[in-house]
Structures are given as structure tokens and as C-alpha cells.
Scaffold this active site. Sequence first.
Site, PDB file in Angstrom:
ATOM      1  N   ASP A 212       0.451  -1.044  -0.101  1.00 27.39           N
ATOM      2  CA  ASP A 212       0.237   0.227   0.330  1.00 27.39           C
ATOM      3  C   ASP A 212       1.060   1.043  -0.262  1.00 27.39           C
ATOM      4  O   ASP A 212       2.017   1.141   0.558  1.00 27.39           O
ATOM      5  CB  ASP A 212      -1.131   0.270   1.566  1.00 27.39           C
ATOM      6  CG  ASP A 212      -1.855   0.707   1.615  1.00 27.39           C
ATOM      7  OD1 ASP A 212      -2.826   1.160   0.985  1.00 27.39           O
ATOM      8  OD2 ASP A 212      -1.603   2.280   2.013  1.00 27.39           O
ATOM      9  N   GLU A 248       1.480  -0.321  -4.807  1.00 29.11           N
ATOM     10  CA  GLU A 248       0.426   0.529  -5.103  1.00 29.11           C
ATOM     11  C   GLU A 248       1.500   1.641  -5.822  1.00 29.11           C
ATOM     12  O   GLU A 248       2.096   2.598  -4.689  1.00 29.11           O
ATOM     13  CB  GLU A 248      -0.547   0.430  -4.072  1.00 29.11           C
ATOM     14  CG  GLU A 248      -1.679   1.638  -4.838  1.00 29.11           C
ATOM     15  CD  GLU A 248      -2.444   2.275  -3.721  1.00 29.11           C
ATOM     16  OE1 GLU A 248      -3.296   3.087  -4.426  1.00 29.11           O
ATOM     17  OE2 GLU A 248      -1.443   3.291  -2.626  1.00 29.11           O
TER      18      GLU A 248
HETATM   19  C1  QV4 Z   1      -7.798  13.814   7.384  1.00 20.51           C
HETATM   20  C2  QV4 Z   1      -8.138  14.798   6.536  1.00 20.51           C
HETATM   21  C3  QV4 Z   1      -6.613  15.584   6.160  1.00 20.51           C
HETATM   22  C4  QV4 Z   1      -5.942  15.442   7.441  1.00 20.51           C
HETATM   23  C5  QV4 Z   1      -6.291  14.928   8.687  1.00 20.51           C
HETATM   24  C6  QV4 Z   1      -5.766  15.147   9.607  1.00 20.51           C
HETATM   25  O1  QV4 Z   1      -8.263  14.848   5.485  1.00 20.51           O
HETATM   26  O2  QV4 Z   1      -6.146  16.109   5.648  1.00 20.51           O
HETATM   27  O3  QV4 Z   1      -4.423  16.054   7.496  1.00 20.51           O
HETATM   28  O4  QV4 Z   1      -7.634  14.412   8.559  1.00 20.51           O
HETATM   29  O5  QV4 Z   1      -5.342  13.687  10.688  1.00 20.51           O
HETATM   30  C7  QV4 Z   1      -8.497   8.967   5.707  1.00 20.51           C
HETATM   31  C8  QV4 Z   1      -9.844   9.958   5.582  1.00 20.51           C
HETATM   32  C9  QV4 Z   1      -9.202  11.388   5.558  1.00 20.51           C
HETATM   33  C10 QV4 Z   1      -8.007  10.869   6.963  1.00 20.51           C
HETATM   34  C11 QV4 Z   1      -7.248  10.553   6.960  1.00 20.51           C
HETATM   35  C12 QV4 Z   1      -6.455  11.139   8.427  1.00 20.51           C
HETATM   36  O6  QV4 Z   1     -10.108  10.162   4.280  1.00 20.51           O
HETATM   37  O7  QV4 Z   1     -10.066  12.273   5.311  1.00 20.51           O
HETATM   38  O8  QV4 Z   1      -7.351  12.647   6.432  1.00 20.51           O
HETATM   39  O9  QV4 Z   1      -8.103   9.329   7.287  1.00 20.51           O
HETATM   40  O10 QV4 Z   1      -7.353  10.087   9.593  1.00 20.51           O
HETATM   41  C13 QV4 Z   1      -6.854   5.278   2.326  1.00 20.51           C
HETATM   42  C14 QV4 Z   1      -8.721   6.196   1.946  1.00 20.51           C
HETATM   43  C15 QV4 Z   1      -7.807   7.588   2.719  1.00 20.51           C
HETATM   44  C16 QV4 Z   1      -7.889   7.048   4.436  1.00 20.51           C
HETATM   45  C17 QV4 Z   1      -6.998   6.488   4.060  1.00 20.51           C
HETATM   46  C18 QV4 Z   1      -6.881   5.960   6.732  1.00 20.51           C
HETATM   47  O11 QV4 Z   1      -8.755   5.932   1.151  1.00 20.51           O
HETATM   48  O12 QV4 Z   1      -9.453   8.304   2.262  1.00 20.51           O
HETATM   49  O13 QV4 Z   1      -7.560   8.604   5.089  1.00 20.51           O
HETATM   50  O14 QV4 Z   1      -7.160   5.228   3.616  1.00 20.51           O
HETATM   51  O15 QV4 Z   1      -8.004   5.925   6.586  1.00 20.51           O
HETATM   52  C19 QV4 Z   1      -3.145   8.476  -2.898  1.00 20.51           C
HETATM   53  C20 QV4 Z   1      -2.275   7.844  -3.121  1.00 20.51           C
HETATM   54  C21 QV4 Z   1      -2.604   6.309  -2.520  1.00 20.51           C
HETATM   55  C22 QV4 Z   1      -4.222   5.953  -1.911  1.00 20.51           C
HETATM   56  C23 QV4 Z   1      -4.919   6.506  -2.556  1.00 20.51           C
HETATM   57  C24 QV4 Z   1      -6.348   7.497  -1.887  1.00 20.51           C
HETATM   58  O16 QV4 Z   1      -0.546   7.955  -3.285  1.00 20.51           O
HETATM   59  O17 QV4 Z   1      -1.004   5.426  -2.494  1.00 20.51           O
HETATM   60  O18 QV4 Z   1      -4.294   8.067  -2.554  1.00 20.51           O
HETATM   61  N1  QV4 Z   1      -3.712   4.281  -1.821  1.00 20.51           N
HETATM   62  C25 QV4 Z   1      -4.274   4.187  -0.916  1.00 20.51           C
HETATM   63  C26 QV4 Z   1      -5.344   2.809  -0.498  1.00 20.51           C
HETATM   64  C27 QV4 Z   1      -6.030   3.488   0.256  1.00 20.51           C
HETATM   65  C28 QV4 Z   1      -5.637   4.116   1.262  1.00 20.51           C
HETATM   66  C29 QV4 Z   1      -4.423   4.179   1.423  1.00 20.51           C
HETATM   67  C30 QV4 Z   1      -2.800   4.694   0.035  1.00 20.51           C
HETATM   68  C31 QV4 Z   1      -3.977   5.378   3.006  1.00 20.51           C
HETATM   69  O19 QV4 Z   1      -5.337   1.958  -1.559  1.00 20.51           O
HETATM   70  O20 QV4 Z   1      -7.726   2.953   0.483  1.00 20.51           O
HETATM   71  O21 QV4 Z   1      -6.354   5.850   2.100  1.00 20.51           O
HETATM   72  O22 QV4 Z   1      -3.108   3.937   3.533  1.00 20.51           O
HETATM   73  O23 QV4 Z   1      -3.081   8.281  -4.165  1.00 20.51           O
END
Ligand code: QV4
Length: 511
Positions: A212, A248
Site C-alpha cells: 500500500d 501501489e
Molecule cells: C483528514 C484530513 C487531512 C488531515 C488529517 C489530519 O483529510 O487533510 O491531514 O485528517 O488527521 C482517511 C480520511 C482522511 C483523513 C485520514 C487521516 O479519508 O480525510 O485525513 O483518514 O485520518 C484510505 C482512504 C483515505 C483514508 C485512508 C486512511 O482512501 O481517504 O484517509 O485510507 O484511513 C493517493 C496515494 C495512494 C492512496 C490513495 C487513496 O498515493 O497511495 O491516495 N491509496 C492507498 C489505499 C487507500 C488508503 C491509503 C493508500 C492510505 O489504496 O485505500 O487510503 O493507506 O493517491
Amino acid sequence: MKYFLLLSVIGLCWAQYSPNTQQGRTSIVHLFEWRWADIAKECERYLAPHGFGGVQISPPNENIVINSPYRPWWERYQPISYKICTRSGNEDEFRDMVTRCNNVGVRIYVDAVINHMCGEGAGSGTGSTCGSYFNAQNREFPAVPYSGWDFNDGKCKSGSGGIENYRDAAQAKDCRLVGLLDLALGKDYVRSKIADYMNHLIDIGVAGFRLDASKHMWPGDIKAIVDKLHNLNISWFPEGSRPFIYQEVIDLGGDEFTTSEYFGTGRVTEFKYGTKLGTVIRKWNGEKMAYLKNWGKGWGFIPSDRALVFIDNHDNQRGHGAGGASILTFWDARLYKMAVGFMLAHPYGFPRVMSSYHWPRYFENGKDVNDWIGPPNNNGIIKEVTINEDTTCGNGWVCEHRWRQIRNMVIFRNVVDGQPFTNWWDNGSNQVAFGRGNRGFIVFNNDDWSMSSTLQTGLPAGTYCDVISGDKVHGNCTGIEISVSDDGNAQFSISNSAEDPFIAIHAESRL
Ligand code: QV4
Ligand code: CA
């Protein structure tokens, strides 16, 4: 002897690119948010009998519990420890799944979240899936253990400590991705803790990992971790087998670093694949299926033997990550089946089929406000995947992999494995066809008018059952029959209003 040495060197180099699937099984399925108990059953009752090579599972390690919004699927991307303890099941259930799936030749691939722990604003307490204590503000994760020294807070050079510019390599890798506490993967201690976690899973019998957020880790750090990994468990894999690694990395162009930097450690997700194929099949931007003639490298994709391909994933099917509006999903079932069919028939890349759950999708200003909703559950406990009499899934599970058209194309790909891409035909518009040597042939009509053409299939003469409109059952066909003449030609008629405007035949669907 020299020859043997050369072969073993090639063998070693090839290692982490090979999915370790059983001979003749050529694709995997992502059973997003399924419980381990249901995956174990699915391997035995469905995946093995239909030739699926393996399953990508949701992250198995302990994660934070988020109650607002209520238990979003994405809480699993916020690790608290490396204990095997989540809503999908405990370690005993995990071991049982891996054993039972391997015993029927279906492999397990773990979604490894190793770039970060939970969000910086997660507070403290024992609100995690196994009850381990954590304190996000103090960077304390005693169940690993990690402390303040193990994060990149000092290394990140952005003003906010978060990634402000994704295209800047140092920020993307050393700063917090959406606030997630960024692990100091440069430290040997952190690398060892991660490798211990992954080795624990390898020893249980998993076949590989999705890494990831790889784009947010330095390739050299990934290599240091991968170098620490054990060989696969010899109960099911040949001695010396290396874990399959697919990273990824979302690269749609324009970053100051490229996907190719990750080729040394494994395959990479090719996000252009689903984005572009969605655009073509939707006929957006003047695209036509005729342009798919040189699909693959000709479209600027990474080399086939480095690519992990898919039409949609758990992020972009609901507007997370990159990819945008062109991505096809089960919500656009008719076009989606064509896209998945094309992917599974085409030799480019190693394919992953998506298997989803329903959620009440609801758009406000172009954004799905329900994009966070977790799997079907009762008070947070994930619901069982029940199976209906017609073999589809109940309890809110979509199970695209059980749709006849998709399941039969998984089989098609196995039947044509190793055969070249042959006999391309197109009408200059959206009617196209191609074969795979003398083992299979597929025809699409995505135009707004009917097609009727005689095409060279490359197949031996005979009557074949179309595996899109039906199945070959006890030597009879429940769908359209296609007769291939002695010269390999066959007549194909596909109405533009057909339920599924494509036809696929292969060596094993011959009657
Ligand atoms: C929030 C605010 C931020 C702030 C933060 C402060 O938005 O601005 O800095 O609080 O604490 C969730 C929430 C998000 C929150 C964050 C932290 O949606 O709003 O930030 O948690 O609390 C998944 C979801 C994300 C989620 C994350 C962790 O998609 O929304 O964030 O899980 O729970 C990029 C990357 C790629 C990524 C993709 C989504 O290059 O690597 O974005 N894809 C992978 C996974 C994906 C996962 C992650 C990475 C993180 O496939 O499912 O994100 O592990 O393109
Ligand atoms: Ca990082």
C-alpha cells in the site's frame, strides 16, 4: 553447470514478479472487506473449481476503530499494531483461511500497510480492533513497539508536516499522507518490525503482498524490507520461492519520479490501464475500441511483465485515489463486463478482478458523499457472504467475480495462457476482435449499430459455445453457438442492444 547457474540467477531475478499461482491459473480477485471465514469457504466452493489463482485480502493487522463516520472501510488503512486481529477475523481464522485456500491451490496476497500508522489526529486509547493502546500525538504504539524516534516528523520538509505537493518526491515520501503518521523506513529498527510482520504472514503461508502507498516510500527502503523477507512456506511452494510483490504506485504522468523506479522490487499497479480502458469503452474524448489494436506498451504503459492490471479498485470505484470519472465499476454493469472481458482476454499484465459490496452511492456536487461506507454489517460486525440459489451473493455483497461473464473470462485467460495475441480485426470504429493463438477468440460490438461479419478466429473447426451468453453444460451450450469452418472463419452477429454485446469462445468451450 554453467547453464544451471544462469537459470537459477534468472529464476532469482524473476522471483518477486511471479505471482506464485498454481500452474495454469492466471488471475487473482480482490475480496474487499471479506471475513477470513468466508474467503476460506469461497476458495473451496468457488475459486478453485473456477480456476482463480488467488485472493487479495483486506489488511489483516490491527487497525484503529473509527466511529465517526461509523466504521468506514478506510479505518483498515490506519494501523495500530501488527497483530492479526481485525473485523475480518483473528489469527486462528486467518491461518485456517490460508491453509484451506492453499490446499485447493488458491493463493493469498496480503494488503500490507507499512508506510504509516494511524492519523495524527487519532487521539489515544484502546479504540482499536484488538484493544491495543496507542497515543497518536506522542507517536506511541507500544504493541509494536514504535515511539517518536520511528517516524519521519523531523525528516519531512513541508510547512505543515503533510504532503502538500504529491509531485515532489521528498514530500511524497517523507511527509504525512492525508495526516497519516509516516514511518521512518530509513531506520533498520522500523524495517525489521515490518519485515517481522510480513515474515509472520509468509510463514503462515501467504504468497505475496500488495504494498500500500508505495509511492510514499523510497524504492531503496522497500528493497531493504523485501531483502529481509523469508522464502515462501515449503508446505505449498517450491523451495526458494520468493514472495510476489506488487506496489501501489499511482502514476498517471507528471510526477518528478516514475513508476520504473519501483521495478527493482516487484510489479507495479498500472493505473493508466483502467483509466484509459474506461475512457475507450465509454467512447469519451473521441476514443474508439479500434484504437486498442496496440493496447499495452503502445499506449505508454509500463512493461507487461512489471504490470498489475485492473479495471477498478477499492479506491477509484468510489472516487478515492486517482483515476477519475472514466473508471468503470459494477454500477455500469454492461460496460464493466466488456472492460473486464477485454482485460482478461488480452495478454498484457497480470490481472486482478474486483469484488465489491453495495453501498448507497449518492452524489452531491459530483462527489459520492457515501464514499466512506463500510462493508455490510450488523452493529459493526461484518456480515457473512451468503450464497443465493442462482450462485450470486446475498447480504449486500456484489461478487462481480461470480458473474457468469467475468468468471468465464477468468477461465478463458487460463485456457489461452501462453498463446500470442493474434488475428486482430476492427471496423475502424467500436467493433473489434482478436484471438489468442489457436486457443481462444473474442469479439466486441460497442457501436450503436449491429455487427455481422465473418472473421478469422485461428481456431480449429467445430461448434463452440459462447461463454458470455451461456455455458457449456454436459456438452450442450446454454447460450449462442458459433461454428468455425475448416479454414478457421466464423460468422459473428452481435446486436448493439444485446444484453452483453460481446462473444468469447475457446478451446474448452468447443462442443
Ligand atoms: C483528514 C484530513 C487531512 C488531515 C488529517 C489530519 O483529510 O487533510 O491531514 O485528517 O488527521 C482517511 C480520511 C482522511 C483523513 C485520514 C487521516 O479519508 O480525510 O485525513 O483518514 O485520518 C484510505 C482512504 C483515505 C483514508 C485512508 C486512511 O482512501 O481517504 O484517509 O485510507 O484511513 C493517493 C496515494 C495512494 C492512496 C490513495 C487513496 O498515493 O497511495 O491516495 N491509496 C492507498 C489505499 C487507500 C488508503 C491509503 C493508500 C492510505 O489504496 O485505500 O487510503 O493507506 O493517491
Ligand atoms: Ca512515507
